[in-house]
Design an enzyme around this catalytic site. Structure first.
Site, PDB file in Angstrom:
ATOM      1  N   ARG A 191      66.772 -87.007   5.321  1.00 25.94           N
ATOM      2  CA  ARG A 191      66.688 -85.543   5.328  1.00 25.94           C
ATOM      3  C   ARG A 191      65.461 -85.064   6.086  1.00 25.94           C
ATOM      4  NH1 ARG A 191      68.774 -82.473   0.809  1.00 25.94           N
ATOM      5  NH2 ARG A 191      66.798 -81.393   0.625  1.00 25.94           N
ATOM      6  N   ARG A 269      68.046 -86.318 -12.373  1.00 21.27           N
ATOM      7  CA  ARG A 269      66.602 -86.088 -12.444  1.00 21.27           C
ATOM      8  C   ARG A 269      66.414 -84.636 -12.808  1.00 21.27           C
ATOM      9  NH1 ARG A 269      63.036 -89.627 -13.407  1.00 21.27           N
ATOM     10  NH2 ARG A 269      61.381 -88.791 -12.092  1.00 21.27           N
ATOM     11  N   ARG A 300      54.427 -81.604  -6.672  1.00 22.46           N
ATOM     12  CA  ARG A 300      53.923 -80.573  -5.757  1.00 22.46           C
ATOM     13  C   ARG A 300      53.392 -79.372  -6.511  1.00 22.46           C
ATOM     14  NH1 ARG A 300      59.789 -79.551  -2.767  1.00 22.46           N
ATOM     15  NH2 ARG A 300      60.958 -79.300  -4.684  1.00 22.46           N
ATOM     16  N   GLU A 325      54.787 -78.855 -10.303  1.00 23.50           N
ATOM     17  CA  GLU A 325      56.163 -79.342 -10.516  1.00 23.50           C
ATOM     18  C   GLU A 325      56.124 -80.802 -10.951  1.00 23.50           C
ATOM     19  OE1 GLU A 325      58.903 -78.110  -7.458  1.00 23.50           O
ATOM     20  OE2 GLU A 325      60.090 -79.938  -7.713  1.00 23.50           O
ATOM     21  N   TYR A 373      74.066 -83.695  -3.791  1.00 24.57           N
ATOM     22  CA  TYR A 373      72.729 -83.188  -3.520  1.00 24.57           C
ATOM     23  C   TYR A 373      72.812 -82.047  -2.490  1.00 24.57           C
ATOM     24  CZ  TYR A 373      67.683 -84.060  -2.555  1.00 24.57           C
ATOM     25  OH  TYR A 373      66.324 -83.970  -2.414  1.00 24.57           O
ATOM     26  N   ASP A 375      72.144 -78.415  -0.623  1.00 24.37           N
ATOM     27  CA  ASP A 375      71.255 -77.273  -0.453  1.00 24.37           C
ATOM     28  C   ASP A 375      72.064 -75.996  -0.683  1.00 24.37           C
ATOM     29  OD1 ASP A 375      68.767 -78.365   0.054  1.00 24.37           O
ATOM     30  OD2 ASP A 375      69.215 -78.735   2.162  1.00 24.37           O
TER      31      ASP A 375
HETATM   32  P1  FAD Z   1      73.099 -73.822 -10.015  1.00 24.49           P
HETATM   33  O1  FAD Z   1      72.204 -72.901  -9.293  1.00 24.49           O
HETATM   34  O2  FAD Z   1      72.510 -74.947 -10.780  1.00 24.49           O
HETATM   35  O3  FAD Z   1      74.000 -72.938 -11.001  1.00 24.49           O
HETATM   36  C1  FAD Z   1      74.795 -73.499 -12.030  1.00 24.49           C
HETATM   37  C2  FAD Z   1      74.804 -72.525 -13.193  1.00 24.49           C
HETATM   38  O4  FAD Z   1      75.769 -72.961 -14.152  1.00 24.49           O
HETATM   39  C3  FAD Z   1      73.465 -72.448 -13.937  1.00 24.49           C
HETATM   40  O5  FAD Z   1      73.019 -71.122 -14.006  1.00 24.49           O
HETATM   41  C4  FAD Z   1      73.778 -73.017 -15.328  1.00 24.49           C
HETATM   42  O6  FAD Z   1      73.046 -72.370 -16.360  1.00 24.49           O
HETATM   43  C5  FAD Z   1      75.264 -72.704 -15.440  1.00 24.49           C
HETATM   44  N1  FAD Z   1      75.959 -73.571 -16.393  1.00 24.49           N
HETATM   45  C6  FAD Z   1      75.985 -74.920 -16.414  1.00 24.49           C
HETATM   46  N2  FAD Z   1      76.696 -75.363 -17.461  1.00 24.49           N
HETATM   47  C7  FAD Z   1      77.139 -74.267 -18.120  1.00 24.49           C
HETATM   48  C8  FAD Z   1      77.894 -74.076 -19.290  1.00 24.49           C
HETATM   49  N3  FAD Z   1      78.356 -75.097 -20.029  1.00 24.49           N
HETATM   50  N4  FAD Z   1      78.161 -72.806 -19.699  1.00 24.49           N
HETATM   51  C9  FAD Z   1      77.687 -71.741 -19.000  1.00 24.49           C
HETATM   52  N5  FAD Z   1      76.943 -71.879 -17.874  1.00 24.49           N
HETATM   53  C10 FAD Z   1      76.676 -73.113 -17.443  1.00 24.49           C
HETATM   54  N6  FAD Z   1      68.287 -75.622  -1.720  1.00 24.49           N
HETATM   55  C11 FAD Z   1      67.872 -75.118  -0.533  1.00 24.49           C
HETATM   56  O7  FAD Z   1      68.710 -74.779   0.326  1.00 24.49           O
HETATM   57  N7  FAD Z   1      66.519 -74.932  -0.264  1.00 24.49           N
HETATM   58  C12 FAD Z   1      65.556 -75.256  -1.164  1.00 24.49           C
HETATM   59  O8  FAD Z   1      64.361 -75.083  -0.893  1.00 24.49           O
HETATM   60  C13 FAD Z   1      65.967 -75.818  -2.421  1.00 24.49           C
HETATM   61  N8  FAD Z   1      65.038 -76.150  -3.343  1.00 24.49           N
HETATM   62  C14 FAD Z   1      65.448 -76.675  -4.540  1.00 24.49           C
HETATM   63  C15 FAD Z   1      64.476 -77.003  -5.485  1.00 24.49           C
HETATM   64  C16 FAD Z   1      64.862 -77.515  -6.712  1.00 24.49           C
HETATM   65  C17 FAD Z   1      63.830 -77.872  -7.737  1.00 24.49           C
HETATM   66  C18 FAD Z   1      66.251 -77.734  -6.976  1.00 24.49           C
HETATM   67  C19 FAD Z   1      66.697 -78.331  -8.282  1.00 24.49           C
HETATM   68  C20 FAD Z   1      67.214 -77.403  -6.051  1.00 24.49           C
HETATM   69  C21 FAD Z   1      66.831 -76.877  -4.817  1.00 24.49           C
HETATM   70  N9  FAD Z   1      67.780 -76.496  -3.866  1.00 24.49           N
HETATM   71  C22 FAD Z   1      67.374 -75.980  -2.666  1.00 24.49           C
HETATM   72  C23 FAD Z   1      69.236 -76.617  -4.136  1.00 24.49           C
HETATM   73  C24 FAD Z   1      69.840 -75.350  -4.733  1.00 24.49           C
HETATM   74  O9  FAD Z   1      69.234 -75.051  -5.969  1.00 24.49           O
HETATM   75  C25 FAD Z   1      71.342 -75.572  -4.964  1.00 24.49           C
HETATM   76  O10 FAD Z   1      71.995 -75.922  -3.786  1.00 24.49           O
HETATM   77  C26 FAD Z   1      72.048 -74.345  -5.526  1.00 24.49           C
HETATM   78  O11 FAD Z   1      71.363 -73.791  -6.584  1.00 24.49           O
HETATM   79  C27 FAD Z   1      73.423 -74.741  -5.974  1.00 24.49           C
HETATM   80  O12 FAD Z   1      74.039 -73.684  -6.661  1.00 24.49           O
HETATM   81  P2  FAD Z   1      75.052 -74.007  -7.826  1.00 24.49           P
HETATM   82  O13 FAD Z   1      75.759 -72.732  -8.119  1.00 24.49           O
HETATM   83  O14 FAD Z   1      75.860 -75.195  -7.494  1.00 24.49           O
HETATM   84  O15 FAD Z   1      74.167 -74.497  -9.053  1.00 24.49           O
HETATM   85  N1  UDP Z   2      59.508 -87.137   0.691  1.00 28.12           N
HETATM   86  C1  UDP Z   2      58.373 -87.905   0.722  1.00 28.12           C
HETATM   87  N2  UDP Z   2      57.149 -87.297   0.847  1.00 28.12           N
HETATM   88  C2  UDP Z   2      57.036 -85.955   0.939  1.00 28.12           C
HETATM   89  C3  UDP Z   2      58.204 -85.169   0.924  1.00 28.12           C
HETATM   90  C4  UDP Z   2      59.429 -85.784   0.781  1.00 28.12           C
HETATM   91  O1  UDP Z   2      58.453 -89.113   0.611  1.00 28.12           O
HETATM   92  O2  UDP Z   2      55.902 -85.457   1.029  1.00 28.12           O
HETATM   93  C5  UDP Z   2      60.805 -87.829   0.530  1.00 28.12           C
HETATM   94  C6  UDP Z   2      61.238 -87.936  -0.939  1.00 28.12           C
HETATM   95  O3  UDP Z   2      61.893 -89.178  -1.091  1.00 28.12           O
HETATM   96  C7  UDP Z   2      62.232 -86.827  -1.084  1.00 28.12           C
HETATM   97  C8  UDP Z   2      62.895 -86.820   0.291  1.00 28.12           C
HETATM   98  O4  UDP Z   2      61.832 -87.129   1.194  1.00 28.12           O
HETATM   99  O5  UDP Z   2      63.168 -87.083  -2.114  1.00 28.12           O
HETATM  100  C9  UDP Z   2      63.540 -85.509   0.672  1.00 28.12           C
HETATM  101  O6  UDP Z   2      62.546 -84.502   0.598  1.00 28.12           O
HETATM  102  P1  UDP Z   2      62.913 -82.986   0.462  1.00 28.12           P
HETATM  103  O7  UDP Z   2      61.676 -82.209   0.553  1.00 28.12           O
HETATM  104  O8  UDP Z   2      64.018 -82.677   1.415  1.00 28.12           O
HETATM  105  O9  UDP Z   2      63.500 -82.937  -1.010  1.00 28.12           O
HETATM  106  P2  UDP Z   2      63.798 -81.720  -2.006  1.00 28.12           P
HETATM  107  O10 UDP Z   2      62.736 -81.842  -3.034  1.00 28.12           O
HETATM  108  O11 UDP Z   2      63.731 -80.442  -1.245  1.00 28.12           O
HETATM  109  O12 UDP Z   2      65.162 -82.001  -2.524  1.00 28.12           O
END
Ligand code: FAD
Ligand code: UDP
Length: 389
Positions: A191, A269, A300, A325, A373, A375
């Site tokens: 990625r 995770r 982070r 985090e 996984y 975005d």
């Molecule tokens: P979610 O946003 O998880 O929504 C699912 C919803 O279903 C939740 O609100 C949950 O409460 C609800 N739900 C689950 N089970 C039930 C139940 N039994 N009853 C009622 N409700 C329920 N993507 C990016 O493009 N850029 C980023 O920088 C980025 N950063 C991220 C950082 C983190 C820490 C994480 C975890 C993800 C990140 N992502 C990022 C990914 C992004 O969050 C997801 O792609 C996106 O949220 C997916 O949307 P979703 O609707 O599938 O899931």
């Molecule tokens: N990663 C790393 N060092 C960094 C940032 C990312 O080794 O400083 C690696 C780590 O394995 C991570 C992967 O690159 O799971 C993808 O990073 P990204 O930032 O895309 O992950 P996100 O947290 O946004 O899902």
């Protein structure tokens, strides 16, 4: 005309009927609800959290939009997706340029000429960087004896060599995933871009930004005029018998939970956040700083104001909000966040996916229900491409 008891119940149920019951108000559920509404369909969205928006929900603290469930930066190459989200809220020009802190040494990410010059001060040109990386890659490739890299460690060593691997990848990845790099799939590290130019933009995508005023504006726009209920867990509510309420179900929760863990539990995770207010307008000078050594327990530190405040605006707001985090193995009662795509879990997820295919009138969508996984942009793209909503 006399109406029988059964017919009366049927009539009441019919009146209540929705076209779709949507479980989860994240980007999958919200985009689906919007599209269904456009098609004249009636939806009910339920979410077990107290707020709508899933992982992109923001909480306003001290005038700053705090990304409560993790920092979210929107990026895509897909113009249709970009235009779609900008039709609800304008996005700013935020460009993600995270910094890596390894035992106090600061490096630019993603791996680019700035990183290489800091790692190897005698490297100044792309050709010099290429030579240095090639030397280190050669060692890694030799140990593979002709086969493809099979895990994250082998892949990373072949991509950038040992110096970068040991300072910027190994410990960060093990903290994030709780597993040795040799046990993780190679694709995770692919990625990250590797660039022979001085460019700290983390993403290659043409479009990137943060909604001005926060992600809630995006979700509110999508869910306008859609009936939504929060604090409702599908499995512990009347809606578990969804056929009584709707013709179809859109399910965005965890796929193993839907099937009552019939084949066993999938691993996830999870992340948790320690958020605090600092009496300082500019705490770390950047939205994202990764801590890539095991010395710090967190992966982070996010300073949320830098997503939406630039230049003078940073100092006009006298305080700042910081989130550390922490990554951990998922246990019951926690939020599942990242699917663990190792062999065991992929095989298990496939078994659940096969069951899902047979489930009539149920759409499984998003990160949790597809155990992928994703975005944000691909999740929206998937819904925009769906026919016959
Ligand atoms: P979610 O946003 O998880 O929504 C699912 C919803 O279903 C939740 O609100 C949950 O409460 C609800 N739900 C689950 N089970 C039930 C139940 N039994 N009853 C009622 N409700 C329920 N993507 C990016 O493009 N850029 C980023 O920088 C980025 N950063 C991220 C950082 C983190 C820490 C994480 C975890 C993800 C990140 N992502 C990022 C990914 C992004 O969050 C997801 O792609 C996106 O949220 C997916 O949307 P979703 O609707 O599938 O899931
Ligand atoms: N990663 C790393 N060092 C960094 C940032 C990312 O080794 O400083 C690696 C780590 O394995 C991570 C992967 O690159 O799971 C993808 O990073 P990204 O930032 O895309 O992950 P996100 O947290 O946004 O899902």
């Amino acid at each position: 005309m006399l109406i029988s008891h059964d017919n009366l119940i049927q009539m009441i149920l019919k009146r209540k009927k929705y076209d779709y019951l949507i479980v989860g108000s994240g980007l999958f559920g919200a985009t689906f609800a919007y599209r269904a509404k456009q098609m004249g369909k009636k939806c009910l969205v339920i979410d077990k959290r107290p707020q709508l928006g899933g992982n992109v929900y923001c909480e306003n603290i001290e005038g700053i939009n705090v990304h409560k469930y993790g920092a979210h930066i929107f990026h895509t190459t897909n113009k249709e997706v970009w235009d779609f989200i900008n039709s609800f809220v304008e996005f700013n020009r935020y460009t993600n340029c995270p910094i890596a802190n390894y035992k106090g040494e600061l490096y630019n990410l993603p791996f680019n000429m700035n990183t290489f010059n800091k790692m190897w001060p005698d490297v100044h040109t792309p050709a010099e960087a290429q030579t240095r990386i090639e030397e280190q890659k050669a060692e890694a490739v030799a140990t593979l004896a002709g086969r493809e890299p099979q895990n994250l460690e082998e892949q990373a060593l072949c991509l950038v060599g040992k110096d970068i691997f040991y300072k910027l990848i190994k410990e960060y990845t093990e903290k994030q995933w709780g597993r040795d790099c040799k046990e993780l799939p190679a694709f995770i590290i692919k990625r990250l871009p590797v660039r022979m130019i001085f460019d700290n933009n983390y993403f290659n995508d043409k479009y990137q930004g943060i909604p001005i005023g926060g992600y809630n504006k995006l979700i509110d726009g999508m869910l306008e005029d859609v009936e939504c209920k929060t604090n409702v867990d599908f499995f512990n509510s009347e809606y578990k018998d969804w056929q009584n309420y709707a013709d179809k179900l859109v399910y965005t929760g965890a796929i193993d939970e839907y099937f009552k863990y019939k084949f066993g539990k999938l691993d996830w995770r999870t992340v948790s956040f320690k958020t605090r207010i600092e009496d300082n307008p500019n705490y770390q000078g950047n939205a994202v700083i990764n801590y890539t050594s095991l010395d710090e327990p967190y992966t982070r530190v996010i300073e949320h104001k830098h997503f939406e405040m630039f230049g003078k605006e940073v100092y006009d707001c006298p305080k700042t909000v910081i989130s550390e985090e922490y990554s951990a193995e998922y246990k019951e009662g926690m939020e599942p966040y990242y699917p663990v795509n190792d062999e065991r879990n992929n095989a298990l997820a496939d078994m659940y996916r096969k069951l899902a295919e047979k489930e009539e009138n149920v759409i499984f969508g998003g990160r949790l229900a597809q155990y992928k996984y994703y975005d944000m942009a691909p999740v929206i793209e998937q819904v925009l491409k769906m026919e016959n909503i």
